[in-house]
Motif scaffolding. Sequence first.
Motif, PDB file in Angstrom:
ATOM      1  N   LEU A   1      58.377  87.262 -23.173  1.00 29.26           N
ATOM      2  CA  LEU A   1      57.461  86.268 -22.633  1.00 29.26           C
ATOM      3  C   LEU A   1      58.146  85.404 -21.580  1.00 29.26           C
ATOM      4  CD1 LEU A   1      56.019  87.188 -25.260  1.00 29.26           C
ATOM      5  CD2 LEU A   1      55.188  84.849 -25.514  1.00 29.26           C
TER       6      LEU A   1
ATOM      7  N   LEU B   1      53.687  83.814 -21.549  1.00 27.40           N
ATOM      8  CA  LEU B   1      52.907  85.009 -21.233  1.00 27.40           C
ATOM      9  C   LEU B   1      53.811  86.227 -21.245  1.00 27.40           C
ATOM     10  CD1 LEU B   1      50.753  83.680 -18.249  1.00 27.40           C
ATOM     11  CD2 LEU B   1      50.110  83.813 -20.674  1.00 27.40           C
ATOM     12  N   MET B   2      53.311  87.340 -21.824  1.00 27.00           N
ATOM     13  CA  MET B   2      54.109  88.551 -21.888  1.00 27.00           C
ATOM     14  C   MET B   2      54.220  89.177 -20.498  1.00 27.00           C
ATOM     15  SD  MET B   2      53.778  91.910 -24.368  1.00 27.00           S
ATOM     16  CE  MET B   2      52.485  92.739 -23.442  1.00 27.00           C
ATOM     17  N   THR B   3      55.439  89.426 -20.075  1.00 23.68           N
ATOM     18  CA  THR B   3      55.680  90.007 -18.758  1.00 23.68           C
ATOM     19  C   THR B   3      56.295  91.390 -18.834  1.00 23.68           C
ATOM     20  OG1 THR B   3      57.828  88.895 -18.665  1.00 23.68           O
ATOM     21  CG2 THR B   3      55.931  87.749 -17.669  1.00 23.68           C
TER      22      THR B   3
ATOM     23  N   ALA C   1      49.468  91.257 -28.606  1.00 25.67           N
ATOM     24  CA  ALA C   1      50.155  90.448 -27.585  1.00 25.67           C
ATOM     25  C   ALA C   1      49.268  89.307 -27.122  1.00 25.67           C
ATOM     26  CB  ALA C   1      50.541  91.336 -26.405  1.00 25.67           C
TER      27      ALA C   1
ATOM     28  N   GLU D   1      50.127  85.275 -27.596  1.00 23.78           N
ATOM     29  CA  GLU D   1      50.137  84.313 -26.488  1.00 23.78           C
ATOM     30  C   GLU D   1      49.233  83.128 -26.784  1.00 23.78           C
ATOM     31  OE1 GLU D   1      50.805  87.408 -22.735  1.00 23.78           O
ATOM     32  OE2 GLU D   1      48.865  86.433 -23.063  1.00 23.78           O
TER      33      GLU D   1
ATOM     34  N   ASP E   1      58.338  86.578 -28.899  1.00 22.75           N
ATOM     35  CA  ASP E   1      59.557  86.854 -28.148  1.00 22.75           C
ATOM     36  C   ASP E   1      60.681  86.115 -28.861  1.00 22.75           C
ATOM     37  OD1 ASP E   1      60.606  86.582 -24.645  1.00 22.75           O
ATOM     38  OD2 ASP E   1      61.701  87.120 -26.439  1.00 22.75           O
TER      39      ASP E   1
END
Length: 452
Positions: free
Chosen positions: A49, A53-55, A339, A343, A350
């Motif tokens: 994250l 936010l998951m990247t 996911a 978030e 994470d």
Amino acid sequence: MTQRPQALGSTTINDGEPQAARDRYPDALRAGALLVVVFGHWIATLPRLDNGLMTTTDHLLLVWTGAGVLTWVLQVVPLFVFVSAAVSADGAQRRLEQGHRQLHWWAGRALGLARPTVTYLAVLVAFVIVAAYTGGRLLGPLNHSLTVHLWFLMMLLGVQALLPLSVWADRRWGLKAVAGLLVLAALVDLLRAGMTAPGELLELGTHVTANGGGIGWLNAILVWLLPQQLGIAWKHGRFSGLGCGLALLLFGLLWLAAAVASGYPVAMVDGEFGVPSNLLPPTLALVGVMWVQVGVVLTCEGPMRRLLERRRVDRVVTILGALGMPLYLWHKLAELPAAWLGERLGLPIDAGIPGEVGFWLGRLLWLLLCIVAVAPVMVAVVSFEMSRKRDVVSATGTSAILTGGAALLGGIIASLALGALPGALFGLAGVAAASWLLRAHPQPTGEPLGRT
């Protein structure tokens, strides 16, 4: 020629035996193996994250080298092949004796996998289309994760196509057939290693994995045929008992220790492509996992059979067996809503790297999110599959079966190579074509003609 109606999901669940007479121990082993794979896949996926936010995602094996030992337990594909062969052995032998064509039986199996896979890929394509209009932030990090598990379907259909050959080899040579496959697999690794002196055997694994796949891809057939051959031998009573189980368990552990000492990777699954691997293509090290798992099967057989005599346990095994393949097919899709939920709820999915405070808490929370996310997916999938026509008769024409099989193989390979975007688009076209080609046209009306 008898046509075989193909019920949905029967590829791994229904082997033609009356339910009352089924041996629940193999069913329990197969259901347990699939559950181990599902939970293992979820645990291995590490969301990363940035500002909540998951990247991107990591693989557990890439951030924790010690996790490789865990794959000696989590790599249960040899167990699944072993048990599936044991369950299917008698039916294959009957077909051989009665002169029925294996190709027709295989068409039913392939159709039984193609139909639910079409549904999965169709939903995945819908996600891809939505992602194309919304930016696809979550789809990007999970792109290949959503299709990588389909390799198992390709491998399973490949070894099942050779099931009559394995049955014939067992009838003729017994355990010598297992020994023959083992010798051939060892020879392939030796040729792949390109060694020039006996002393280099101490570094066999290093030499094998330092070279490209090349001739090693022959072991994509030989190594996976080994548990099938061994499962047939077990079914026919060629080995059994607690003593044999403990001996195989110890032998397998020694085998794995020697393999790792010679330079084979510790991990029995892959964290990424292009690194030394025991899976792409399979190596002799993977055979050690098979010995360990078969040893555990024999060692636990007595107490497990007594446990399975209880009605409640038997009912649980029946349910898990029915849901096993659908859960395997759809469990990776649950990572998308998991996911998103992580978030929105601000959960520590994470968790950094192993050794840091909160890593395993983060893994636990991620696992729970995946379970929560997969539950409604499974309800929808089961409801859909129960509502559609289930007894679909498979094709009997050789050209249709071969073309359908090629389309199925091509669709799966496209999905594996290209991920959800754009692989699911090409994969859906191939698997949908296979689903159409592998069924009889027109479908017979009235009562099914029977099973072969």
